[in-house]
Design a protein around this motif. Structure first.
Motif, PDB file in Angstrom:
ATOM      1  N   ALA A 184      -8.708   1.165  -0.683  1.00 16.11           N
ATOM      2  CA  ALA A 184      -8.436   1.630  -2.046  1.00 16.11           C
ATOM      3  C   ALA A 184      -7.432   0.661  -2.648  1.00 16.11           C
ATOM      4  N   VAL A 185      -7.322   0.658  -3.960  1.00 12.80           N
ATOM      5  CA  VAL A 185      -6.370  -0.211  -4.655  1.00 12.80           C
ATOM      6  C   VAL A 185      -5.058   0.535  -4.821  1.00 12.80           C
ATOM      7  N   ALA A 186      -3.991   0.003  -4.240  1.00 13.53           N
ATOM      8  CA  ALA A 186      -2.682   0.645  -4.332  1.00 13.53           C
ATOM      9  C   ALA A 186      -2.031   0.340  -5.680  1.00 13.53           C
ATOM     10  N   GLY A 187      -1.291   1.306  -6.184  1.00  7.82           N
ATOM     11  CA  GLY A 187      -0.487   1.083  -7.385  1.00  7.82           C
ATOM     12  C   GLY A 187      -1.259   1.075  -8.673  1.00  7.82           C
ATOM     13  N   GLY A 188      -2.501   1.538  -8.666  1.00  8.20           N
ATOM     14  CA  GLY A 188      -3.269   1.573  -9.901  1.00  8.20           C
ATOM     15  C   GLY A 188      -2.692   2.569 -10.893  1.00  8.20           C
ATOM     16  N   ALA A 189      -2.720   2.205 -12.169  1.00  7.35           N
ATOM     17  CA  ALA A 189      -2.188   3.078 -13.219  1.00  7.35           C
ATOM     18  C   ALA A 189      -2.894   2.733 -14.528  1.00  7.35           C
ATOM     19  N   GLY A 190      -2.630   3.526 -15.545  1.00 10.02           N
ATOM     20  CA  GLY A 190      -3.241   3.293 -16.847  1.00 10.02           C
ATOM     21  C   GLY A 190      -2.629   2.110 -17.571  1.00 10.02           C
ATOM     22  N   ILE A 191      -3.188   1.800 -18.719  1.00 13.85           N
ATOM     23  CA  ILE A 191      -2.726   0.650 -19.496  1.00 13.85           C
ATOM     24  C   ILE A 191      -1.279   0.831 -19.930  1.00 13.85           C
ATOM     25  N   ALA A 244       0.823  -1.202   0.000  1.00 12.20           N
ATOM     26  CA  ALA A 244       0.000   0.000   0.000  1.00 12.20           C
ATOM     27  C   ALA A 244       0.859   1.254   0.000  1.00 12.20           C
ATOM     28  N   GLY A 245       2.049   1.182   0.633  1.00 10.64           N
ATOM     29  CA  GLY A 245       2.937   2.331   0.662  1.00 10.64           C
ATOM     30  C   GLY A 245       3.960   2.328  -0.454  1.00 10.64           C
ATOM     31  N   SER A 246       4.583   1.165  -0.694  1.00 10.35           N
ATOM     32  CA  SER A 246       5.655   1.066  -1.683  1.00 10.35           C
ATOM     33  C   SER A 246       5.156   0.786  -3.088  1.00 10.35           C
ATOM     34  N   HIS A 247       3.921   0.271  -3.233  1.00 10.99           N
ATOM     35  CA  HIS A 247       3.354  -0.170  -4.507  1.00 10.99           C
ATOM     36  C   HIS A 247       4.156  -1.321  -5.109  1.00 10.99           C
ATOM     37  N   ARG A 248       4.971  -1.965  -4.315  1.00 13.39           N
ATOM     38  CA  ARG A 248       5.804  -3.067  -4.797  1.00 13.39           C
ATOM     39  C   ARG A 248       4.958  -4.314  -4.997  1.00 13.39           C
ATOM     40  N   GLY A 296     -20.741  -1.044 -17.636  1.00 12.19           N
ATOM     41  CA  GLY A 296     -20.345  -0.122 -18.694  1.00 12.19           C
ATOM     42  C   GLY A 296     -19.583   1.091 -18.209  1.00 12.19           C
ATOM     43  N   ARG A 297     -19.336   1.174 -16.905  1.00 12.47           N
ATOM     44  CA  ARG A 297     -18.588   2.315 -16.352  1.00 12.47           C
ATOM     45  C   ARG A 297     -17.118   1.958 -16.213  1.00 12.47           C
ATOM     46  N   PHE A 298     -16.267   2.981 -16.163  1.00 14.74           N
ATOM     47  CA  PHE A 298     -14.845   2.759 -15.937  1.00 14.74           C
ATOM     48  C   PHE A 298     -14.630   2.366 -14.480  1.00 14.74           C
ATOM     49  N   ALA A 299     -13.701   1.446 -14.256  1.00 18.79           N
ATOM     50  CA  ALA A 299     -13.433   0.954 -12.906  1.00 18.79           C
ATOM     51  C   ALA A 299     -11.972   0.529 -12.823  1.00 18.79           C
ATOM     52  N   THR A 300     -11.513   0.281 -11.603  1.00 24.36           N
ATOM     53  CA  THR A 300     -10.169  -0.250 -11.378  1.00 24.36           C
ATOM     54  C   THR A 300     -10.248  -1.774 -11.347  1.00 24.36           C
ATOM     55  N   MET A 342      -1.210  -6.738 -12.683  1.00 29.43           N
ATOM     56  CA  MET A 342      -1.574  -5.400 -13.133  1.00 29.43           C
ATOM     57  C   MET A 342      -2.705  -4.849 -12.270  1.00 29.43           C
ATOM     58  N   ALA A 343      -2.635  -3.557 -11.995  1.00 27.67           N
ATOM     59  CA  ALA A 343      -3.722  -2.820 -11.351  1.00 27.67           C
ATOM     60  C   ALA A 343      -4.081  -1.687 -12.306  1.00 27.67           C
ATOM     61  N   LEU A 344      -5.184  -1.834 -13.009  1.00 28.08           N
ATOM     62  CA  LEU A 344      -5.539  -0.963 -14.114  1.00 28.08           C
ATOM     63  C   LEU A 344      -6.625   0.018 -13.689  1.00 28.08           C
ATOM     64  N   ASP A 345      -6.320   1.311 -13.756  1.00 28.22           N
ATOM     65  CA  ASP A 345      -7.274   2.353 -13.402  1.00 28.22           C
ATOM     66  C   ASP A 345      -8.124   2.740 -14.611  1.00 28.22           C
ATOM     67  N   ALA A 346      -9.376   3.037 -14.374  1.00 29.63           N
ATOM     68  CA  ALA A 346     -10.278   3.626 -15.370  1.00 29.63           C
ATOM     69  C   ALA A 346     -10.335   2.814 -16.657  1.00 29.63           C
TER      70      ALA A 346
END
Length: 451
Positions: free
Chosen positions: A352-359, A295-299, A423-427, A381-385
Motif C-alpha cells: 500500500a502507499v504510505a502517507g497518502g492524503a488529499g490535495i 511506512a510507519g512514520s510517513h516521514r 478515468g477512475r480515482f487512484a493514488t 506528494m502522495a495524493l489519494d483519490a
C-alpha cells in the motif's frame, strides 16, 4: 553477513526494467526470458549467503556467462564483456525470476565466492569506521579523516561570504535595471554563476542556474531572485539563526558535510517505501532524486545520487519496493536528505502507499515545509483519490471536491497515467515544484506503476 531467509517477494516487470541502463538493454533482456539461453538458474538464500539469483547463460563465447544478482543491493555480476550495469543477462535473469521461472537451489561455488568477496569488502569497510558508541554521538572528538581542518573551513567560509556578497550586489543591479530585460545579457548570468562556483558556493550557483529557466515569467523570476537575496541574508546571520535553519542555509549555499559525519548521527529505522525516482541533467552532471516515505512514520526523505557523463547511477532503490533499513539524516533541509546506513532485509514489494492524503493536506504539508526551508525546490506528494483531467490550461490532477493541482508541462502529455487510471480515482505519487506536479507513480492492481 546479515541473516536472511527464503525470498518470496518477486519484483514486477516494471521494477526490473527500471534497472536497465537504456532501452536497448531492455529489449535485449526480453530476448533472454525463455529457456533456450539458460543452461541453469537458481535462487539461493540462507544464513551463509544473501538472497542471490544465479545462472549460466550461453552467449557468443564457448563458455557460458556466469551471471548473479544480489537481491539485497541489488548488485550484479556477469562474466560477459558488456560494460553496462546491469547487463542484459542480469536483467534477463531477473525477468525470469519475476515470472516465477527460477527455482530455489544451492548456489554454485562461483556465486558463493562472489558473495563472500563482497562480504569481505564490507567487513573491511566496517573495520575502519568509528565504533558504534561514536557513531551515535556526533559530539565526540573523533574527527572524520575526510573532514577539512579548521583553517580550511575558515578559508572556505571567507570565499563563500565573498561570493555571496558579490551575488547580492549583482541582484541589486538586476532589480535596478528591471527584470523585463534580464535575459538579454546571458553572459552576465553565466559569469555570476561561474563566480559562485569559484567561491565554492556550488548550491547557490545551482539555484541561480535554474533561475534562467523562468526568464519569460517576470513574477517567477522576481521570486527566485528574492530567494537568493534571502539566502545571502541568512548566511550573514548564521550565528543568530536557530540551528536547524542555519543548517538549511549552509546546505542551500553549498557547504559540504562529510559522509562520515552524516553516518555518525543517530539512525532512524522504518520500512522505507520508494515512491518515485527522477533523473535530471544539471551542468553535465546527472542528478538522481529518490523519494522515500516511512511506512510507519510517513516521514518523507530524499536520497541524492550523482554521476558525471559516462558514469552509471546506482540502481538500488526501485519504485514500488520498500526496505527495512536504518537511515541517517543530513542536518537541515526539507524534506530531510538521508543516507542508507544499514539494510535489515532485502527490498520487498509495497502492499500500500504510505502517507497518502488529499490535495489540501498535501499542500498544507508543503506550506509547513516551505516555512521551515524557504529555499525548498521540490516536495514529494502522495495524493489519494485523484484522477487526471484536462482543460484549457493543460493537464491537472483533480479530486472529487474539485480541487486540482496542475501538472508540470515539461513532463509531457500524461498518457500513461491516463491509461492506467482509466478515468477512475487512484493514488498518485509525484514531485511538486513551482512548475507543477510531475507524477512519478500510480497505484494500480496492488502495485506502484512507474510513470
Amino acid at each position: 553477513m546479515a541473516e536472511t531467509t527464503t525470498v518470496t517477494t518477486v519484483w514486477t516487470t516494471d521494477q526490473v526494467m527500471a534497472l536497465a541502463p537504456d532501452s536497448s538493454a531492455q529489449r535485449a533482456a526480453r530476448g533472454l526470458t525463455g529457456d533456450r539461453a539458460w543452461l541453469e538458474t537458481g535462487l539461493s538464500a540462507g544464513e551463509d549467503i544473501d538472497p542471490t539469483l544465479w545462472g549460466l547463460c550461453q552467449g557468443s563465447d564457448s563458455m557460458p556467462y556466469q551471471t548473479a544478482v544480489d537481491l539485497t543491493g541489488p548488485a550484479f555480476k556477469c562474466t560477459c564483456p558488456s560494460r553496462k550495469s546491469p547487463c542484459k543477462h542480469a536483467l534477463g535473469l531477473l525477468l525470469r525470476w519475476s515470472s516465477g521461472a527460477v527455482p530455489e537451489a544451492v548456489a554454485p561455488s562461483w556465486a558463493s565466492a562472489w558473495q563472500a568477496s563482497r562480504a569481505a569488502r564490507a567487513n573491511r569497510a566496517a573495520a575502519v569506521a568509528p565504533p558504534p558508541e561514536e557513531n551515535r554521538n556526533p559530539g565526540t572528538s573523533t574527527a572524520s579523516r575526510s573532514a577539512p581542518s579548521e583553517k580550511a573551513q575558515a578559508r572556505r567560509a571567507d570565499r563563500i561570504a565573498g561570493g555571496l556578497e558579490e551575488l547580492d550586489r549583482w541582484l541589486a543591479d538586476q532589480a535596478r535595471a528591471g527584470l523585463a530585460g534580464a535575459g538579454r545579457d546571458a553572459a552576465a548570468w553565466d559569469n555570476m554563476i561561474a563566480r559562485l562556483v569559484d567561491a565554492q558556493a556550488a548550491s547557490a550557483a545551482g539555484i541561480l542556474r535554474r533561475t534562467t529557466a523562468v526568464m519569460d515569467s517576470p513574477e517567477r523570476l522576481l521570486g527566485e531572485l528574492a530567494r537568493l537575496h534571502l539566502l545571502v541574508g541568512g548566511y550573514r546571520r548564521l550565528a543568530d539563526l536557530p540551528e536547524e535553519l542555519a543548517a538549511s542555509v549552509r546546505m542551500r549555499v553549498g557547504v559540504p558535510i562529510a559522509t562520515e559525519a552524516v553516518l555518525a548521527g543517530p539512525p532512524v529505522r522504518d520500512r522505507w517505501q520508494v515512491h518515485g525516482v527522477r533523473d535530471e541533467i544539471e551542468d553535465q552532471l546527472t542528478v538522481r532524486r529518490a523519494w522515500l516515505r516511512g511506512a510507519g512514520s510517513h516521514r518523507p526523505l530524499i536520497i541524492l545520487s550523482f554521476a558525471v557523463a559516462g558514469q552509471a547511477l546506482p540502481v538500488d532503490l526501485l519504485p514500488g519496493t520498500e526496505l527495512d533499513a536504518d537511515v541517517c539524516l543530513y542536518p537541515g533541509g526539507q524534506p530531510a536528505r538521508a543516507l542508507i546506513a544499514r539494510r535489515h532485509a532485502p527490498p520487498e514489494r509495497m502492499h500500500a502507499v504510505a502517507g497518502g492524503a488529499g490535495i489540501e493536506a498535501n499542500l498544507r504539508a508543503h506550506a509547513e515545509a516551505l516555512a521551515a526551508d524557504p529555499w525548498l525546490d521540490f516536495w514529494p506528494m502522495a495524493l489519494d483519490a485523484v484522477c487526471p483531467v484536462r482543460d484549457g490550461n493543460g493537464w491537472a490532477l483533480a479530486d472529487a471536491s474539485g480541487a486540482a493541482l496542475p501538472l508540470d508541462p515539461a513532463a509531457g502529455e500524461p498518457w500513461r497515467l491516463v491509461a492506467v487510471t482509466g478515468g477512475r480515482f487512484a493514488t498518485v505519487t509525484g514531485e511538486w515544484s513551482a512548475a507543477g506536479l510531475r507524477p512519478l507513480g500510480v497505484w494500480s492492481d496492488d502495485r506502484l506503476v512507474r510513470l
